[in-house]
Design a protein around this motif. Structure first.
Motif, PDB file in Angstrom:
ATOM      1  N   CYS A  36       8.588   2.126   1.254  1.00  0.00           N
ATOM      2  CA  CYS A  36       7.487   1.964   2.197  1.00  0.00           C
ATOM      3  C   CYS A  36       6.815   0.619   1.964  1.00  0.00           C
ATOM      4  N   GLY A  37       6.019   0.196   2.952  1.00  0.00           N
ATOM      5  CA  GLY A  37       5.346  -1.092   2.828  1.00  0.00           C
ATOM      6  C   GLY A  37       5.133  -1.745   4.168  1.00  0.00           C
ATOM      7  N   LEU A  38       5.281  -3.072   4.214  1.00  0.00           N
ATOM      8  CA  LEU A  38       5.072  -3.852   5.437  1.00  0.00           C
ATOM      9  C   LEU A  38       6.187  -4.868   5.599  1.00  0.00           C
ATOM     10  N   ASP A  39       6.603  -5.093   6.853  1.00  0.00           N
ATOM     11  CA  ASP A  39       7.639  -6.077   7.147  1.00  0.00           C
ATOM     12  C   ASP A  39       7.263  -6.796   8.436  1.00  0.00           C
ATOM     13  N   TYR A  40       6.687  -7.995   8.302  1.00  0.00           N
ATOM     14  CA  TYR A  40       6.261  -8.760   9.469  1.00  0.00           C
ATOM     15  C   TYR A  40       7.361  -9.686   9.986  1.00  0.00           C
ATOM     16  N   ASP A  41       8.518  -9.672   9.328  1.00  0.00           N
ATOM     17  CA  ASP A  41       9.652 -10.449   9.830  1.00  0.00           C
ATOM     18  C   ASP A  41      10.372  -9.736  10.967  1.00  0.00           C
ATOM     19  N   ARG A  42      10.160  -8.409  11.081  1.00  0.00           N
ATOM     20  CA  ARG A  42      10.907  -7.628  12.074  1.00  0.00           C
ATOM     21  C   ARG A  42       9.954  -6.772  12.918  1.00  0.00           C
ATOM     22  N   LEU A  43       8.989  -7.450  13.498  1.00  0.00           N
ATOM     23  CA  LEU A  43       7.990  -6.742  14.300  1.00  0.00           C
ATOM     24  C   LEU A  43       8.561  -6.219  15.608  1.00  0.00           C
ATOM     25  N   HIS A  44       9.769  -6.653  15.981  1.00  0.00           N
ATOM     26  CA  HIS A  44      10.399  -6.112  17.184  1.00  0.00           C
ATOM     27  C   HIS A  44      10.770  -4.643  16.995  1.00  0.00           C
ATOM     28  N   PHE A  45      10.841  -4.199  15.748  1.00  0.00           N
ATOM     29  CA  PHE A  45      11.102  -2.785  15.471  1.00  0.00           C
ATOM     30  C   PHE A  45       9.818  -1.966  15.468  1.00  0.00           C
ATOM     31  N   CYS A  46       8.739  -2.576  14.980  1.00  0.00           N
ATOM     32  CA  CYS A  46       7.510  -1.807  14.788  1.00  0.00           C
ATOM     33  C   CYS A  46       6.334  -2.774  14.615  1.00  0.00           C
ATOM     34  N   SER A  47       5.218  -2.503  15.284  1.00  0.00           N
ATOM     35  CA  SER A  47       4.064  -3.408  15.268  1.00  0.00           C
ATOM     36  C   SER A  47       3.368  -3.420  13.909  1.00  0.00           C
ATOM     37  N   LYS A  48       2.595  -4.475  13.677  1.00  0.00           N
ATOM     38  CA  LYS A  48       1.807  -4.571  12.444  1.00  0.00           C
ATOM     39  C   LYS A  48       0.885  -3.369  12.289  1.00  0.00           C
ATOM     40  N   ASP A  83      -1.929  -8.739   3.646  1.00  0.00           N
ATOM     41  CA  ASP A  83      -2.261  -7.375   4.070  1.00  0.00           C
ATOM     42  C   ASP A  83      -1.718  -6.343   3.093  1.00  0.00           C
ATOM     43  N   PHE A  84      -0.509  -6.575   2.618  1.00  0.00           N
ATOM     44  CA  PHE A  84       0.140  -5.669   1.679  1.00  0.00           C
ATOM     45  C   PHE A  84      -0.696  -5.537   0.396  1.00  0.00           C
ATOM     46  N   GLY A  85      -1.091  -6.700  -0.151  1.00  0.00           N
ATOM     47  CA  GLY A  85      -1.904  -6.691  -1.367  1.00  0.00           C
ATOM     48  C   GLY A  85      -3.250  -6.034  -1.161  1.00  0.00           C
ATOM     49  N   ASP A  86      -3.873  -6.279  -0.017  1.00  0.00           N
ATOM     50  CA  ASP A  86      -5.178  -5.668   0.275  1.00  0.00           C
ATOM     51  C   ASP A  86      -5.088  -4.148   0.315  1.00  0.00           C
ATOM     52  N   ILE A  87      -4.029  -3.634   0.944  1.00  0.00           N
ATOM     53  CA  ILE A  87      -3.866  -2.182   1.027  1.00  0.00           C
ATOM     54  C   ILE A  87      -3.649  -1.584  -0.360  1.00  0.00           C
ATOM     55  N   LEU A  88      -2.808  -2.206  -1.168  1.00  0.00           N
ATOM     56  CA  LEU A  88      -2.568  -1.693  -2.510  1.00  0.00           C
ATOM     57  C   LEU A  88      -3.846  -1.716  -3.354  1.00  0.00           C
ATOM     58  N   LYS A  89      -4.596  -2.799  -3.243  1.00  0.00           N
ATOM     59  CA  LYS A  89      -5.840  -2.912  -4.014  1.00  0.00           C
ATOM     60  C   LYS A  89      -6.844  -1.833  -3.614  1.00  0.00           C
ATOM     61  N   ARG A  90      -6.883  -1.520  -2.325  1.00  0.00           N
ATOM     62  CA  ARG A  90      -7.823  -0.535  -1.811  1.00  0.00           C
ATOM     63  C   ARG A  90      -7.564   0.859  -2.393  1.00  0.00           C
ATOM     64  N   LYS A 116       5.386 -17.719  -6.520  1.00  0.00           N
ATOM     65  CA  LYS A 116       4.803 -17.443  -7.832  1.00  0.00           C
ATOM     66  C   LYS A 116       3.444 -16.756  -7.678  1.00  0.00           C
ATOM     67  N   GLU A 117       2.649 -17.273  -6.731  1.00  0.00           N
ATOM     68  CA  GLU A 117       1.305 -16.728  -6.523  1.00  0.00           C
ATOM     69  C   GLU A 117       1.366 -15.278  -6.045  1.00  0.00           C
ATOM     70  N   GLU A 118       2.317 -14.990  -5.183  1.00  0.00           N
ATOM     71  CA  GLU A 118       2.462 -13.629  -4.664  1.00  0.00           C
ATOM     72  C   GLU A 118       2.969 -12.682  -5.747  1.00  0.00           C
ATOM     73  N   PHE A 157       0.977  -8.990  -7.693  1.00  0.00           N
ATOM     74  CA  PHE A 157       1.517  -7.674  -8.013  1.00  0.00           C
ATOM     75  C   PHE A 157       1.520  -7.395  -9.511  1.00  0.00           C
ATOM     76  N   THR A 158       1.909  -8.383 -10.307  1.00  0.00           N
ATOM     77  CA  THR A 158       1.919  -8.134 -11.747  1.00  0.00           C
ATOM     78  C   THR A 158       0.500  -7.949 -12.282  1.00  0.00           C
ATOM     79  N   ASP A 159      -0.474  -8.621 -11.688  1.00  0.00           N
ATOM     80  CA  ASP A 159      -1.870  -8.412 -12.093  1.00  0.00           C
ATOM     81  C   ASP A 159      -2.324  -6.980 -11.817  1.00  0.00           C
ATOM     82  N   LEU A 160      -1.719  -6.351 -10.810  1.00  0.00           N
ATOM     83  CA  LEU A 160      -2.016  -4.956 -10.494  1.00  0.00           C
ATOM     84  C   LEU A 160      -1.156  -3.993 -11.317  1.00  0.00           C
ATOM     85  N   GLY A 161      -0.233  -4.554 -12.103  1.00  0.00           N
ATOM     86  CA  GLY A 161       0.619  -3.721 -12.942  1.00  0.00           C
ATOM     87  C   GLY A 161       1.934  -3.323 -12.310  1.00  0.00           C
ATOM     88  N   TYR A 162       2.276  -3.938 -11.168  1.00  0.00           N
ATOM     89  CA  TYR A 162       3.515  -3.578 -10.482  1.00  0.00           C
ATOM     90  C   TYR A 162       4.693  -4.392 -11.013  1.00  0.00           C
TER      91      TYR A 162
END
Length: 310
Positions: free
Chosen positions: A126-138, A169-176, A193-195, A199-204
């Motif tokens: 599960c998650g988010l994929d903005y590269d393939r929005l033709h399949f499903c909207s944000k 958006d992905f990081g915001d949802i996980l943080k919430r 690297k920043e991205e 995730f590693t700062d959140l322990g992922y």
């Protein structure tokens, strides 16, 4: 053919063990169907694929669930072998499947997890994929990603996560939801690297495969990830290490392959990735990180066992 004859590597089997955390073994390619064709090029060869994997240092495989029905199908496969496990969830590009009856769909996923606790090791993909929005909207992806985050809260399972061009958006949802979740892995990582640090700062943990090693920028991002946060995968039948990839020059293990038209049960199909080829990803990681391949493999093996409670 025996497993011994199927082994393509020169490494000590007693010292090198790998868990492929992401394999799409329900894909139609393993039944001989390629490029959306209705004609099968060869018989279902999943048993041959598994034999090659287990002969080439793969000890266990986690099969990826991408929809409710797909998760049910891969459970049947996982039940045939004690070294196979699954994830249960809905891929972001398939989030429209929730729309008709969201509660019923979510409860279907929950029931599948609860009734198969020993085989189901994570919630996802599960998650988010903005590269393939033709399949499903944000908006649809975000809504049902958050809805699926109720599953780890109820089952205490970690997350198997998908993120494409959606890191903010992905990081915001996980943080919430962070305080109520139970960790997880961001698989098939191709970010910066920043991205990765978000995730590693959140322990992922971060899952690395052939697609994670296409460019030097990809490799540099991977090098920034501490070993204690790394996992390894194929994401097969996709994400093979190609000759055009920056990491390809570090491969030591060459695996024979033939075109699908000339299929042979004992040889890899050209252009179709499979778990046996995960050794090539490991070789690239070890070479570029300047780490001992056995020590690196052991750390990622232990990371995986710990997160998924295998």
């Amino acid at each position: 053919m025996s497993n011994q004859n199927l082994c393509f590597t020169k490494y000590d089997k007693s010292k090198l063990k790998i868990i492929d955390i992401g394999a799409n073994l329900s894909d139609h390619m393993y039944s001989g169907f390629y490029n959306h064709s209705n004609k099968s090029m060869h018989p279902n060869d999943i048993n041959n694929v598994l034999q090659r994997a287990f002969a080439n240092h793969v000890e266990k495989i986690i099969i990826t669930g991408t929809t409710l029905e797909d998760s049910k199908e891969i459970l049947k496969l996982a039940e045939t072998n004690e070294n196979l496990y699954i994830t249960v969830g809905c891929h972001p590009t398939r989030s429209n499947e929730f729309v008709t009856n969201p509660e019923e769909y979510l409860n279907g996923l929950l029931k599948l997890i609860q009734e198969n606790d020993k085989k189901v090791v994570a919630v996802g993909e599960c998650g988010l994929d903005y590269d393939r929005l033709h399949f499903c909207s944000k908006e649809t992806q975000q809504k049902y990603f958050e809805m699926q985050l109720e599953l780890p809260k109820l089952t205490k399972k970690p997350l198997f996560l998908h993120c494409r061009n959606s890191y903010a958006d992905f990081g915001d949802i996980l943080k919430r939801h962070h305080d109520q979740l139970h960790g997880g892995v961001v698989h098939s990582f191709t970010g910066s690297k920043e991205e990765a640090k978000i995730f590693t700062d959140l322990g992922y943990f971060i899952g690395i495969n052939g697609c994670s090693l296409k460019t030097q920028e990809n490799i540099d991002a991977m090098l920034s990830i501490p070993t204690e946060f790394l996992m390894i995968e194929t994401d097969c039948p996709w994400c093979e290490v190609k000759a055009s990839h920056a990491g390809h020059k570090f491969i030591k293990t060459r695996m024979p392959c033939i075109k699908k038209e000339n299929w042979n049960e004992d040889i890899l199909v050209k252009g179709r990735n499979e778990p046996a080829a995960i050794i090539q990803v490991l070789e690239i990681l070890a070479a570029t990180r300047n780490e001992d391949i056995y020590s690196l493999a052991e750390t990622m093996y232990e990371n995986t066992k710990k997160l998924f409670k295998i």
